[in-house]
Design an enzyme around this catalytic site. Structure first.
Site, PDB file in Angstrom:
ATOM      1  CG  HIS A 125      29.065  16.162  33.356  1.00 56.56           C
ATOM      2  ND1 HIS A 125      29.556  16.525  35.029  1.00 56.56           N
ATOM      3  CD2 HIS A 125      28.136  15.721  33.872  1.00 56.56           C
ATOM      4  CE1 HIS A 125      28.337  16.379  35.721  1.00 56.56           C
ATOM      5  NE2 HIS A 125      27.370  15.962  35.543  1.00 56.56           N
TER       6      HIS A 125
ATOM      7  CG  ASP B 180      32.241  18.292  36.155  1.00 53.46           C
ATOM      8  OD1 ASP B 180      31.894  19.319  35.070  1.00 53.46           O
ATOM      9  OD2 ASP B 180      31.635  17.123  36.671  1.00 53.46           O
TER      10      ASP B 180
ATOM     11  CB  SER C 231      24.890  16.590  37.113  1.00 52.98           C
ATOM     12  OG  SER C 231      25.632  15.853  36.861  1.00 52.98           O
TER      13      SER C 231
END
Length: 252
Positions: free
Chosen positions: A66, A109, A203
């Site tokens: 992402h 992810d 992230s």
């Protein structure tokens, strides 16, 4: 059955509106100097930190799918303080996203970043091993997560220096009760019933257990880093070892 599946998918997608990309470190401390030298800052064309990552070979960094963005341009390694110019800044040559990835919260992810040149190991940068096979983490096992994200829920300022915090592994069944529609191939650690974990900005960084990078920071809940509402969720790297090996062979 098909109708039921569609209803469940709609429910999951509705929940995604309350998901937040993983992020930065809450109630942590500055990482000791010369530690965690595998940590990478994935940056845009203006030299701003976008996501975390970690070096697994001299020319490959793992991050979260992402994080993919057309602005991603460089990977910076070799210094915990991003304001310090004494680091290795290497251009991104290619980004390989897992073919099954659709949206954060639906799983898969994970992204591999191919660097345009090899990192000079030993100059403040080192690789970290990923699990050679599937792993079975124990509940309450203590691991670490690190990053340059924000350190308070309502603060948009990213950390200049690498922050790290200890987090405990959460039993998968407990995590499923808190996250309806929890995707497969994930690890839950930190957040739930604690005051420690990640938040917006980190992230792609690693969950490190016993010296192995076992997870990739994926998501938490609704931009809320105060906890203890929901467990933090990571992509389980051990489930993608075959895919990683295949990608590495393609560029060998």
């Amino acid at each position: 059955m098909l109708v039921l599946q569609e209803i469940l998918l709609l429910h999951v997608l509705a929940c995604l509106g309350r998901l937040t990309h993983g992020s930065d470190i809450i109630h942590g401390e500055k990482a000791p100097e010369n530690s965690m030298q595998y940590m990478a800052s994935v940056q845009d064309n203006e030299g701003e930190h976008v996501c975390g990552g970690f070096l697994i070979t001299e020319d490959f960094v793992v991050s979260a799918a992402h994080c993919d963005d057309s602005s991603l341009t460089y990977v910076v390694l070799g210094n915990h303080n991003l304001k310090n110019s004494n680091h290795q800044k290497i251009k991104i040559e290619n980004k390989i996203i897992h073919k099954n990835y659709r949206q954060v919260g639906l799983g898969d992810d994970i992204m591999l970043i191919k660097l345009s040149e090899k990192v000079k190991l030993g100059h403040g940068a080192e690789t970290i091993e990923i699990p050679p096979a599937e792993i079975n983490l124990k509940e309450n096992q203590v691991c670490q997560v690190a990053g340059w994200g924000i350190t308070k829920t309502d603060d948009n300022k990213l950390a200049d220096e690498l922050m790290v915090v200890d987090v405990s592994v959460i039993d998968k069944q407990v995590c499923k009760k808190q996250w309806r529609g929890l995707p497969a191939n994930v690890i839950c650690a930190g957040g739930y019933e604690t005051t420690k974990g990640f938040c917006q900005g980190d992230s792609g960084g690693p969950l490190v257990c016993h010296g192995f990078a076992v997870g990739v920071v994926s998501f938490n809940y609704d931009e809320n880093c105060k906890y203890p509402d929901k467990p933090n969720v990571y992509t389980d790297i051990s489930k993608y070892r075959k895919w990683i090996n295949e990608v590495l062979k393609t560029f060998f």
